[in-house]
Write a protein that holds these residues in place. Structure first.
Motif, short mmCIF file in Angstrom:
data_model
loop_
_atom_site.label_atom_id
_atom_site.label_comp_id
_atom_site.label_asym_id
_atom_site.label_seq_id
_atom_site.Cartn_x
_atom_site.Cartn_y
_atom_site.Cartn_z
N LYS A 48 -43.32 36.17 37.14
CA LYS A 48 -43.00 34.80 37.56
C LYS A 48 -44.01 33.80 37.03
N LYS A 49 -45.28 34.21 36.93
CA LYS A 49 -46.30 33.32 36.38
C LYS A 49 -46.09 33.08 34.89
N ASN A 50 -45.28 33.95 34.26
CA ASN A 50 -44.96 33.78 32.85
C ASN A 50 -43.52 33.33 32.63
N GLY A 51 -42.91 32.82 33.70
CA GLY A 51 -41.57 32.22 33.59
C GLY A 51 -40.44 33.21 33.45
N ILE A 52 -40.65 34.46 33.88
CA ILE A 52 -39.62 35.48 33.75
C ILE A 52 -39.04 35.80 35.12
N LYS A 53 -37.73 35.60 35.28
CA LYS A 53 -37.07 35.87 36.54
C LYS A 53 -36.89 37.38 36.72
N CYS A 54 -37.14 37.87 37.92
CA CYS A 54 -37.01 39.30 38.19
C CYS A 54 -37.01 39.54 39.69
N THR A 55 -36.72 40.76 40.07
CA THR A 55 -36.79 41.18 41.47
C THR A 55 -37.64 42.44 41.56
N ARG A 56 -38.11 42.73 42.76
CA ARG A 56 -38.93 43.92 42.94
C ARG A 56 -38.12 45.20 42.69
N ASP A 57 -36.83 45.17 43.01
CA ASP A 57 -36.00 46.36 42.80
C ASP A 57 -35.97 46.80 41.35
N GLU A 58 -36.04 45.83 40.43
CA GLU A 58 -36.03 46.17 39.01
C GLU A 58 -37.19 47.09 38.65
N PHE A 59 -38.33 46.88 39.29
CA PHE A 59 -39.52 47.64 38.92
C PHE A 59 -39.56 49.01 39.59
N TYR A 60 -38.84 49.16 40.69
CA TYR A 60 -38.66 50.51 41.22
C TYR A 60 -37.88 51.35 40.22
N GLU A 61 -36.90 50.76 39.60
CA GLU A 61 -36.08 51.47 38.62
C GLU A 61 -36.86 51.77 37.33
N LEU A 62 -37.86 50.95 37.02
CA LEU A 62 -38.64 51.13 35.78
C LEU A 62 -39.86 52.02 35.98
N GLU A 63 -40.10 52.47 37.22
CA GLU A 63 -41.27 53.30 37.49
C GLU A 63 -41.28 54.52 36.57
N GLY A 64 -42.44 54.78 36.00
CA GLY A 64 -42.60 55.92 35.09
C GLY A 64 -42.87 55.48 33.67
N ILE A 70 -43.25 48.33 29.79
CA ILE A 70 -42.57 47.43 30.72
C ILE A 70 -42.77 45.98 30.30
N ILE A 71 -44.00 45.63 29.97
CA ILE A 71 -44.31 44.25 29.58
C ILE A 71 -43.54 43.86 28.32
N LYS A 72 -43.54 44.69 27.33
CA LYS A 72 -42.83 44.37 26.08
C LYS A 72 -41.34 44.20 26.33
N MET A 73 -40.77 45.08 27.14
CA MET A 73 -39.34 45.01 27.42
C MET A 73 -38.99 43.77 28.21
N LYS A 74 -39.74 43.49 29.30
CA LYS A 74 -39.41 42.37 30.15
C LYS A 74 -39.63 41.02 29.46
N PHE A 75 -40.67 40.91 28.64
CA PHE A 75 -40.90 39.66 27.93
C PHE A 75 -39.83 39.46 26.85
N LYS A 76 -39.34 40.54 26.26
CA LYS A 76 -38.29 40.43 25.25
C LYS A 76 -36.96 40.02 25.89
N THR A 77 -36.58 40.70 26.97
CA THR A 77 -35.29 40.42 27.60
C THR A 77 -35.32 39.16 28.46
N GLY A 78 -36.48 38.88 29.07
CA GLY A 78 -36.56 37.78 30.01
C GLY A 78 -37.01 36.46 29.43
N ALA A 79 -37.73 36.53 28.29
CA ALA A 79 -38.24 35.29 27.70
C ALA A 79 -38.04 35.21 26.19
N GLY A 80 -37.44 36.25 25.61
CA GLY A 80 -37.20 36.25 24.17
C GLY A 80 -38.48 36.31 23.36
#
Length: 246
Positions: A48-64, A70-80
């Motif tokens: 959220k501090k980097n302008g990427i919308k998300c929920t906590r549930d998403e990160f339960y699914e990404l655990e592991g 995770i950072i590379k994927m979320k910044f690519k999909t969430g902020a291009g």
């Protein structure tokens, strides 16, 4: 399905002719520590501090997955944005700080008992985690002193985190074990997928919000409600997992 049927099915799909368990490959977050509620909170704050919308549930699914993945994927999909390795490392440091500010996560109820029961049965306990947090890894050595072998695989050791089987394949190689000699204990779908792909008998534990059916769908051979239930089942489970296929 009975335990014997579960084992027969495992032998069928892996093609193994025998099972003789001598190593347990064990995840950290959500298995050793009740920490995922802290991790998910820290991840959401970072995003959220980097302008990427998300929920906590998403990160339960990404655990592991490793933090960098995770950072590379979320910044690519969430902020291009395409994040470099150095940028991912720096951002992961920020996320780690957010996590540490929340205080120490408690040891998961039943975790010590699981490790003690496995060790007493002559099974080598091997840590396999996507974590790259040195402070957490040092805490494991203190909280579970004498219960883990010197063999471990962390986020520092792999190029591809879970659901890729690399962490478990590397752990087996380091421990000089084959997949029919290992059980895996995991609480998250991606970890279960990785263990299943590595050919290990995979045990799921529902220590968080992810339901039993999702762990079975990901490839778990058997699922327990919590670590205490698993600890109570280990002696009979290990006995059942000593088998030669006719």
């Amino acid at each position: 399905m009975t335990l014997q049927q579960t084992i027969a099915e495992y032998l069928e799909y892996t093609g193994h002719k025998s099972l003789d368990i001598s190593a347990a490959l064990i995840d950290c977050d959500g298995v050793l520590y009740d920490s995922m509620k802290y991790h998910t909170q820290a991840w959401v704050k970072l995003m959220k501090k980097n302008g990427i919308k998300c929920t906590r549930d998403e990160f339960y699914e990404l655990e592991g997955m490793t933090g960098s993945e995770i950072i590379k994927m979320k910044f690519k999909t969430g902020a291009g944005k395409n994040i470099t390795d150095d940028e991912a490392h720096a951002l992961y440091g920020v996320k780690t700080r957010y996590f540490m500010e929340l205080g120490e996560a408690p040891i998961m109820p039943g975790a010590v008992r699981v490790l003690e029961t496995l060790k007493e049965a002559g099974v080598m306990n091997v840590l396999v985690t996507g974590s790259q947090q040195d402070a957490l890894l040092a805490r494991i050595e203190k909280d579970f002193a004498g219960l883990f072998s010197d063999v471990k695989v962390t986020g520092h050791d792999v190029r591809k985190g879970k659901p890729n089987p690399e962490p478990f394949l590397k752990a087996m190689n380091k421990a000089e074990k084959k997949s029919n000699q290992c059980i895996v204990i995991e609480n998250a779908p991606l970890g279960v997928q990785a263990a299943h792909a590595a050919g290990c008998f995979t045990i799921g534990v529902t220590t968080g919000p992810i339901p039993e059916k999702d762990l079975y769908k990901a490839g778990a051979d058997i699922v327990y409600k919590n670590m205490d239930e698993l600890a109570a089942a280990i002696p009979s489970l290990l006995l059942a997992l000593t088998v030669v296929k006719a």
